[in-house]
Design an enzyme around this catalytic site. Structure first.
Site, PDB file in Angstrom:
ATOM      1  CD  GLU A  47      52.247  45.725  19.231  1.00 34.92           C
ATOM      2  OE1 GLU A  47      52.627  46.779  19.785  1.00 34.92           O
ATOM      3  OE2 GLU A  47      52.468  45.459  18.042  1.00 34.92           O
ATOM      4  CD  GLU A  76      58.484  44.974  16.801  1.00 31.45           C
ATOM      5  OE1 GLU A  76      57.906  45.252  17.874  1.00 31.45           O
ATOM      6  OE2 GLU A  76      58.438  45.710  15.794  1.00 31.45           O
ATOM      7  CG  ASN A 133      52.097  46.313  14.008  1.00 25.64           C
ATOM      8  OD1 ASN A 133      51.558  45.872  15.016  1.00 25.64           O
ATOM      9  ND2 ASN A 133      52.950  47.337  14.059  1.00 25.64           N
ATOM     10  CD  GLU A 134      50.989  50.098  16.847  1.00 21.24           C
ATOM     11  OE1 GLU A 134      51.788  51.019  16.612  1.00 21.24           O
ATOM     12  OE2 GLU A 134      50.783  49.663  18.003  1.00 21.24           O
ATOM     13  CE1 TYR A 189      53.148  47.552  24.432  1.00 17.44           C
ATOM     14  CE2 TYR A 189      52.176  48.798  22.629  1.00 17.44           C
ATOM     15  CZ  TYR A 189      52.941  47.733  23.079  1.00 17.44           C
ATOM     16  OH  TYR A 189      53.498  46.854  22.185  1.00 17.44           O
ATOM     17  CD  GLN A 220      58.139  43.315  21.452  1.00 18.41           C
ATOM     18  OE1 GLN A 220      59.063  42.625  21.122  1.00 18.41           O
ATOM     19  NE2 GLN A 220      57.762  44.374  20.735  1.00 18.41           N
TER      20      GLN A 220
HETATM   21  O1  AHR Z   1      55.971  46.729  21.025  1.00 22.10           O
HETATM   22  C1  AHR Z   1      56.685  47.797  20.519  1.00 22.10           C
HETATM   23  C2  AHR Z   1      55.956  48.529  19.399  1.00 22.10           C
HETATM   24  O2  AHR Z   1      54.788  49.104  19.900  1.00 22.10           O
HETATM   25  C3  AHR Z   1      55.461  47.698  18.251  1.00 22.10           C
HETATM   26  O3  AHR Z   1      56.441  47.451  17.312  1.00 22.10           O
HETATM   27  C4  AHR Z   1      54.391  48.558  17.665  1.00 22.10           C
HETATM   28  O4  AHR Z   1      53.401  47.808  17.012  1.00 22.10           O
HETATM   29  C5  AHR Z   1      53.852  49.314  18.862  1.00 22.10           C
HETATM   30  O5  AHR Z   1      53.737  50.658  18.612  1.00 22.10           O
END
Ligand code: AHR
Length: 524
Positions: A328, A48, A193-194, A273, A377
């Site tokens: 992600e 990103e 995205n999200e 995450y 990432q």
């Molecule tokens: O990876 C960092 C961020 O985490 C991304 O931009 C977003 O999609 C997520 O919340």
């Protein structure tokens, strides 16, 4: 005399020191029962416009003193080629839903701010052509996320036409004038995205309406992708396990079941995450066993999350046409002291190597539905493969896990049975051992075994039925401590070393160190 006494004392201490007995584990593999294909796209990356993920990490510009090819770092390209990156998701993340592709093409770039990540200047020097050049240099494929948040279907449609048209349209000519006459391949397309959060805070119903429109109008014109190798469209999916997220999956998948010719999706994205709680507070280096056990326990929740959303998908798509794409995932810790809080800078330790292996194994076990995943990432951000600082570069423990897992790309899952045992620390009880096996295209059987226990070694007895197993060898990754890291000054603290099994009574015996990730191939 004093020196002599010290040496003798040390020898006596070493002999008397309690040796931690290796835990015995029987692991049975039935190589005659292949399962689902482990899609190579489970090993995808995410890059990103965030912190030093792109600028400095990939892009240094052609006039930099750092060796580069058309502005892209040679050291990073060499390292990434070795892990066979199947696809790279770009330009975000949250950044994607504010990104306007025209800012990043042609000789005059539009300079903007990056409001999502630190409010810093975004020069747009790295745009479509630079991304495609990078993809080409590392031998990967493009996963482009279009702006569904602040952009329009027409803007995204134009971008795809610009990238993929082969016929002489105005946009095709503009691309050719920007030095790329041949159409680009866009393998994957992210439809936002999200969108439930930074992508526009939409309800599932509102997202669905917009997504259908993007799905219809945003077309790939590359002649090489019209029949075979068609672009896969990935809709925004859940970001957790609570009802809000199951409702989201229900809404999108229910609509998919009734979709008409005019719109379609091939995948549903999921973000998850390993963070324990927000804001991320766990340290990425200089932590102890409590934090190790808690993070590993939390990361294992990925399995239940996949099961939960897969069950909903099964209701509306029993043939599993729509892939679940975990685009992600990874560890998210507190930013390193002194770093820009918006740059998400963290170190990467042996704990991250164990975490990566456990997640990759979970994805492989769900390979019939999970056919894509992108760790967050790739460089300098969150659970990165690579860290850079100007001309310096270091490969992280996570990088080495990805390298060791290369043989699993596009292999076929093979069932493994074992008694995981348990590793206990304080209130945490975790499976001590995790394992996964697969057959690569050349018929070789590969086995991965993770020893989660930071203290006890494991003695693994491998029984492979279906083939005549004679030996096994490969690599093992371990470190002095769970928080051991590679730094620019000491880059080889956590690096793989060779390992081989000893044959004994028709079985193969592997001695695994504590907190280790091991991949071996079985020779017949
Ligand atoms: O990876 C960092 C961020 O985490 C991304 O931009 C977003 O999609 C997520 O919340």
């Amino acid at each position: 005399m004093r020196a002599f006494l010290v040496v003798v004392t040390l020898i006596v201490m070493a002999i008397a020191a309690p040796r931690v007995a290796a835990q015995k584990v029987e692991l049975s593999i039935d190589a005659s029962k292949p399962g689902a294909k482990i899609d190579r796209n489970l090993f995808g990356q995410f890059a990103e416009h965030l912190g030093h993920g792109i600028y400095d990490g990939i892009w240094v510009g052609s006039d930099s003193t750092i060796p580069n090819t058309r502005g892209i770092r040679n050291d990073v390209v060499t390292a990434l080629k070795a892990i066979h990156v199947p696809n790279v998701r770009w330009p975000g993340g949250c950044f994607a839903d504010g990104y306007h592709w025209r800012d990043g093409i042609g000789p005059q770039r539009v300079v903007r701010l990056n409001p999502d990540w630190g409010g810093v200047i975004e020069s747009n020097t790295f745009g479509t052509h630079e991304f495609m050049d990078f993809i080409d240099q590392i031998g990967s494929e493009a996963y482009v996320s279009v702006n569904l948040g602040s952009g329009s279907p027409q803007e995204a449609a134009d971008w795809l036409e610009y990238m993929t048209a082969a016929q002489a349209t105005t946009l095709e000519k503009e691309r050719a004038a920007n030095w790329h006459p041949a159409p680009y391949k866009v393998a994957w397309l992210g439809l936002g995205n999200e969108s439930w959060d930074c992508g526009g805070n939409m309800t599932p119903e509102y997202y669905l309406d917009r997504m259908k429109s993007f799905s219809h109008f945003v077309r790939n014109y590359n002649p090489a992708q019209t029949e075979k190798n068609q672009m896969l469209k990935i809709a925004v999916g859940p970001g957790g396990g609570e009802q809000r997220w199951t409702d989201w999956t229900e809404t999108v998948m229910k609509a998919y079941q009734q979709h008409t010719w005019s719109w379609d999706i091939n995948g549903l994205s999921m973000h998850s995450y390993t963070v324990v709680k927000w804001p991320p507070a766990f340290k990425s280096v200089g932590f102890g066993e409590d934090e190790y056990a808690q993070i590993i326990k939390t990361t294992l929740d990925m399995d239940d999350l996949i099961k939960k959303h897969s069950a909903i998908m099964d209701k509306y798509d029993p043939q599993k046409k729509v892939a679940l794409v975990v685009d992600e995932w990874g560890s998210w810790y507190a930013p390193l002291p002194g770093s820009n809080l918006g740059f998400l800078v963290q170190q990467n330790s042996m704990r991250d190597a164990v975490l990566a292996a456990l997640n990759l194994n979970i994805f492989a076990r769900h390979a019939d539905r999970v056919r894509g995943a992108n760790i967050a990432q790739m460089i300098n951000v969150l659970q990165a493969m690579i860290l850079t600082d100007h001309e310096k570069m270091v490969l992280t423990p996570t990088y080495y896990v990805y390298k060791m897992y290369v043989p699993f790309q596009d292999s076929t899952f093979v069932p493994v049975t074992f008694d995981a045992g348990s590793y206990k620390h304080g209130d945490f009880t975790l499976p001590r051992i995790d394992a996964m096996a697969a057959k690569s295209k050349d018929g070789k059987v590969w086995v991965e075994i993770t020893n989660v226990d930071p203290h006890q070694p494991a003695e693994v007895e491998l029984n492979v039925s279906g083939i005549n197993a004679k030996s096994a060898s490969g690599e093992t990754l371990t470190a002095p401590k769970v928080d051991s890291v590679n730094t620019f000054e000491a880059p080889n603290t956590v690096v793989p070393k060779p390992i081989s099994a000893r044959a004994q009574g028709g079985k193969l015996i592997l001695q695994l160190e504590p907190k280790s990730v091991t991949v071996v191939s079985v020779e017949q």
